[in-house]
Design an enzyme around this catalytic site. Sequence first.
Site, short mmCIF file in Angstrom:
data_model
loop_
_atom_site.label_atom_id
_atom_site.label_comp_id
_atom_site.label_asym_id
_atom_site.label_seq_id
_atom_site.Cartn_x
_atom_site.Cartn_y
_atom_site.Cartn_z
N LYS A 32 0.81 -1.22 0.00
CA LYS A 32 0.00 0.00 0.00
C LYS A 32 0.85 1.28 0.00
CE LYS A 32 -0.75 0.28 5.02
NZ LYS A 32 -0.01 1.54 5.22
N THR A 33 1.95 1.28 0.76
CA THR A 33 2.80 2.48 0.80
C THR A 33 3.42 2.74 -0.57
OG1 THR A 33 3.30 2.04 3.13
CG2 THR A 33 4.70 3.63 1.99
N GLU A 219 -3.59 4.25 6.58
CA GLU A 219 -4.12 3.50 7.74
C GLU A 219 -5.52 3.99 8.12
OE1 GLU A 219 -2.77 0.91 8.77
OE2 GLU A 219 -0.63 1.01 8.37
#
Length: 717
Positions: A32-33, A219
């Site tokens: 995801k990052t 997040e």
Amino acid sequence: MSVLDQLNENQRKAASTIDQHVRIIAGAGSGKTRVLMARIVYLVEECGIMPYRIMAITFTNKATNEMKERLYKQLGEDARMVRISTIHSLCVRILREDADKIGYPKNFTILDSDDQNVLLTPIYKDLNLQKKELSVNKVLAVISSNKSEGVSPAQFKELAFTKEQQLIADIYERYVLRLKEMKAMDFDDLLLEGERLLAHSKETREKWQNRLDYIHVDEFQDVDPVQYHIVRLLTGKNTMLCVVGDPDQTIYTWRGASVDIILRFNQDFPNCETIVLNQNYRSTQPILDASNSVISYNQKRIKKDLFTKIPGTEKIHLHACPRENDETIYVARQINAKHKEGIEYKDIAILYRSNYSSRIFERSFKQLSIPYVIYGGIRFYERQEIKDALCYLKLCTHADQQDPKQLSLNLAITRIINRPRRAIGAKSVEAIQEEANQRDINMLEVMKNPNGLSASVVKKCRSFVELVEDLRNHREEFALEDFFDYVMDRSGYYEMVKESNEPERMENLQELRNDIAQSIQENPEMTLEEYLQEIALFTDKSQEDSHNSITLMTVHAAKGLEFDTVFLVNFNDGIFPSQRSLDEGGNAAMEEERRLCYVAMTRAKRSLYISWNSEFSYMLGTPKTPSRFLMEIPKSFVDDDREKSQPKPAFVQPVKPAAQKPSRFGKYQPKDKVVHKTYGEGIILKINGTNADIAFGLPYGKKTISLLHPSLSKKSS
């Protein structure tokens, strides 16, 4: 070459969808990052968006710094203009510009934890309270929780029903008043006042909305309502919002996070595209298949099944043990085998649901010289309530011929003389210490036969001396683990911990009782003095090596980490899932416990071991049974040791014990409910001659008691 060329199909779609709001459901280990960074690079380099019109919000300084470093490698100097920050830092910027609109100076003071401690010092003094009697960290945690939930000091005071809560309510009221006088804010105020400013000042709100074309929130499954409202207030009609998170990893609802926020995002922002990242770059397929199966039993989620191209066919290892000791031996053997294969200690983790579970592994690893560290926590024997309890036991020891003065008792007395509170102030303790030094005797002897102490100090000390003498007089009447209960009960320590409303502290005390019982099993002749000497070995820090050590941690602490090999231990029903959580939260808590299990399983890259034991649990008051989550893992994904040793199905219901013959002592039978004058109500588990094993409620657990004792009677129906 485009930055998108490095991504898989779903990642490319997530990075390049820029004309509407985007909800990225990013599974564990799905990169995801990387996608978030690629999206920002794509906006700047291929869409011509000015870097300073892009914002990325994170929730930890570590994540912020990692994001900045990764973006700088891809964008160079342009990366420095992208507005990347934690939500707290963002609120500071907003408030520094316009705090005067809500009654604060623009150069308002921000209190960190040290400043808060200093601020509380005079408040404690005014209330004649010492910080060791009531932890500052605990007080600040209660204040923070109430602030976040919108509970004012006055409202909290109305809700307070224990003495400790009433005391904290007084501190809370004075703390807030002092902050207002100082025109200062703590970290909670940064969010609350930032939200208030954006909500009430149209000028401030529109100014920030007009500055931003794209907002990204990492997040997102862990945001709370206040944080979400801030994000919504910053999102103008021409601003595109991209949120990244995984509802299957929402494990912080006890901090205020709500899984509903990410689930209903498409309702709050109808012009929304939902993109699922389900290719995992961490774990092998058997681990993912088992994890997918467990989490599929949750209702409140967005369906996804993780898959991977990483090679590996090793199944999940399941292992049942009759006793706790057997479980630690099993884990230690597997660790040694892995280490011989070339797996470093630092690539191995032991995960457990609750902190108290570390005790048995710390003990075994110390004995076996296996290096370990407690990640994000305190070693078992160094926890406050454990050290306090051991000090009480120290006061009950007999004087040795080689040490008739017992001057070492002074350390124990100094620590626990006011735990629980006995109104013996610091000056009184100093006076006792001075006289003890002058007379070359220990502090307890001074309190028994004072020479130079004032009458008021002598009066305060008398009850403490009587307590210690009572404990010593009753020592020989109990088995050592039962004597521990007597000490904790008689001293008022159990009651103090109950009132503190910190269940983990009581769990730790019960685990210490379990530790004593285990030591007696190993050495039936062990004395209290010998036990305390043995424990001293486990508090030695000289062998610590954090560079290459096994990591012991709770599942909550493991979020975001990964290890080659993971051991998920103490996997028993009532422990994982936590019975306390289920009692408090019902089905919503069950879903969170299952998410925790999913997080634990997906920390493993190559090998996952799940183990449990069937020893009696003093916490649960019954023998342990396997976690119900085991039944949610299909047999095809596991390697079950039980099937190798005996022809049993992988998952069986606990077998009921065979019926016992009626007791010769008339009215008592197994399963009868009884009442004990000290331990309260209980249930007879087993009868052996004149004695019975009886399960009482916390904090006492299982006891072996004579059926002839006058303190025991059958409960009337």
